[in-house]
Design an enzyme around this catalytic site. Structure first.
Site, mmCIF file in Angstrom:
data_model
loop_
_atom_site.group_PDB
_atom_site.id
_atom_site.type_symbol
_atom_site.label_atom_id
_atom_site.label_comp_id
_atom_site.label_asym_id
_atom_site.label_seq_id
_atom_site.Cartn_x
_atom_site.Cartn_y
_atom_site.Cartn_z
ATOM 1 C CD GLU A 161 -18.400 34.093 62.265
ATOM 2 O OE1 GLU A 161 -18.138 35.280 62.538
ATOM 3 O OE2 GLU A 161 -18.776 33.724 61.146
ATOM 4 C CE LYS A 293 -26.304 25.690 43.239
ATOM 5 N NZ LYS A 293 -26.449 24.258 42.949
ATOM 6 C CG ASP A 369 -27.941 24.763 46.502
ATOM 7 O OD1 ASP A 369 -26.832 24.700 47.064
ATOM 8 O OD2 ASP A 369 -28.131 24.375 45.335
ATOM 9 C CG HIS A 465 -15.224 37.624 66.674
ATOM 10 N ND1 HIS A 465 -15.542 36.480 65.979
ATOM 11 C CD2 HIS A 465 -16.027 38.592 66.172
ATOM 12 C CE1 HIS A 465 -16.486 36.745 65.094
ATOM 13 N NE2 HIS A 465 -16.795 38.028 65.195
#
Length: 556
Positions: A161, A293, A369, A465
């Protein structure tokens, strides 16, 4: 460790240096002036100094250290590969100068040219991935120095990004100018909650009462702790749902993230429990009350992994000079976006601007993770007035990190951990390395939140951006338009969906015309952002910018 005096000197240098990563959010006019100045200094000045691209590596290092050449500007003066090489040398030299224990060779195992694929595939066999067909290169950037608890950190971030690293770096700069941020860890416990099923709610209640008895808790803890040298049970709690019983174990896992450790210990404790209640059936070692998660209130309220907070007090001049906004605007945006907006959305742990951006980038770089970004990004960002500036904090109750095991043992990821000074296990103080990583995560999130809130408050978000997160394409030739006429073309009309791509639930057809030249005005004297017919506006713009895009460029 650096002295407080040296940290103060570093903060003053950062404050005085004119070439800042904060230029990522300056106006085009200001950028053009900066580019002209850089061009002049790179070879056209009256002293006939050599162009940056013609300098030796040693000379370039001097220029960067002196503030005459910004790291993020390297690619403008030389090829990309050499830019990366110079930047690595500067990071290594900076780490050595800041007292890093590994000296100037921290990045030697982070690949940037040749890559030993055979060694890589052998290292993951039977541990990290099955049915391997290749690998996906993800660029790794660096932000810092981030001053945390009177120590400088250089934080690796793996991301695709554009503008994320630049923006976070600006936040790090502001924090350094303010004298640094401070962190605390208030809780530590990886959790696992096995599911047992019994014949009646009476039996379920009996199990709950038995487990909550202090004497029986000690019995369960002894069984659990016998399975590991480092894992120590901190808490055991029980929840019921009809005949279902969920026993939630919370364990301090040293420098490991600890899922395997806490699961192994839970099995040993369950054997004691089932011996007392032989009719109880173990339905699943994970009953989703852990909760791993998944977005879950239990992690937000009770914590999972490390519960860590970071704070900084920013004086007013840093906010106006470096962040290009005002105290009142930052407070207003944080209140109405991060707190009120998130409450209206019914968010669980999402009272922040983009904590998951930073968490994901650090997790990818360090081999943690990435799926646990879900709960590790639980964060509330608070901004309050303090004198002529602000007190800002992030509170993150469930940061799940480790410095041993899993992907952290791979050479590149281990090199990224070494940058932060927390690779592997800490043999003298087990758990200290993972603590350091958790603090670094929270501190970097603080920097990222600070910079994004400032960009939103000043109206610079879209501009940066559009400049840093969009591919530059070659201008089409005149022949491609089917005519060589020099007459002015009619304004181009483009369309995009106001609610995103259909794959994310948006409508397939919701056109909105973008024509001509128009602007969303800012404060008096500020550069007005513009959309021209040559600016490509697609559905991905709305996906990326969401409400901010339509707010900044309302259809006339």
């Amino acid at each position: 460790m650096m002295s407080s005096a040296r940290i103060s000197i570093m903060a003053r240098r950062l404050s005085a240096t004119s070439t800042s990563i904060a230029s990522a959010t300056t106006t085009p006019v200001r950028r053009a002036s900066s580019a002209a100045a850089a061009a002049k200094s790179s070879g056209n000045n009256k002293n006939n100094a050599p162009a940056f691209k013609d300098m030796s590596d040693e000379q370039l290092m001097v220029e960067i250290e002196a503030g005459r050449l910004a790291q993020h500007q390297l690619e403008k003066h030389m090829d990309a590969s050499r830019s990366v090489d110079i930047r690595r040398k500067h990071v290594d030299a900076s780490l050595a100068g800041e007292g890093h224990k590994d000296g100037g060779n921290v990045l030697q195992n982070l690949p940037f040219t040749a890559f030993d694929t055979d060694a890589f595939y052998k290292s993951i066999e039977g541990t990290n991935c099955e049915c391997v067909i290749g690998y996906v290169p993800v660029p790794v950037g660096v932000v810092g120095p981030l001053i945390l608890d009177n120590q400088p950190f250089r934080i690796p971030m793996a991301t695709t990004e554009g503008a994320l690293v630049a923006s976070t770096n600006r936040g790090c700069r502001a924090i350094a100018q303010a004298g640094g941020a401070y962190t605390v860890i208030t809780k530590n416990g990886m959790t696992r909650a096995p599911l047992l099923r019994v014949g009646s709610i009476g039996e379920a209640a009996a199990i709950k009462a038995w487990v909550e008895n202090p004497l029986h808790q000690e019995e369960l803890k002894a069984a659990f702790n016998s399975t590991t040298r480092f894992g120590k049970v901190r808490d055991i709690s029980v929840r019921m749902a009809g005949r279902n019983v969920y026993v939630r174990f919370a364990c301090n896992c040293g420098d490991a993230m600890g899922m395997n450790m806490v699961t192994k210990g839970s099995v040993a404790a369950l054997q004691v429990l089932v011996k007392q209640f032989p009719n109880a059936e173990v339905v699943s070692l994970s009953g989703n009350v852990c909760s791993d998660k998944k977005a879950a209130a239990v992690n937000w309220i009770e914590g999972r992994g490390r519960s860590v907070s970071a704070e900084v007090v920013l004086p007013g001049h840093v906010i106006t000079r470096t962040l290009k906004t005002s105290v009142d605007k930052i407070i207003e945006v944080n209140l109405n976006k991060n707190l009120v907006g998130s409450a209206i959305a019914g968010s669980i742990g999402g009272f922040n601007a983009h904590a998951s951006n930073i968490v994901a980038a650090i997790f990818l770089a360090t081999g943690n993770d990435i799926a646990q970004n879900v709960e590790s990004s639980n964060c509330i960002t608070l901004v309050e007035r303090a004198g002529d500036g602000i007190h800002m904090s992030v509170t993150m109750p469930s940061v799940e990190v480790g410095t041993v095991g899993g992907g952290t043992s791979l050479p590149a990821q281990k090199a990224a951990l070494a940058m932060i000074g927390c690779a592997g296990a800490n043999k003298e103080q087990p758990g200290l390395n993972a603590d350091t990583l958790a603090r670094a995560v929270a501190g970097t999130v603080l920097a990222g939140e600070l910079s994004l809130l400032a960009a939103l408050a000043s109206g610079h978000l879209l501009e940066s951006h559009m400049r840093l997160n969009r591919k530059k394409e070659d201008a089409p030739s005149a022949a491609s338009h089917g005519s060589s006429s020099s007459s002015p073309a009619a304004p181009t009309v483009r369309t995009f969906s106001t609610f995103g791509h259909p794959s994310s639930g948006g409508p397939r057809v919701m056109p909105m015309p973008v024509t001509g030249l128009y602007a969303a005005p800012r404060a008096a004297g500020e550069h007005a952002a513009r959309v021209t017919p040559s600016t490509e506006i697609t559905a991905s713009d709305i996906d990326l910018y969401g409400e901010d895009f339509t707010a900044k460029f309302p259809v006339p």
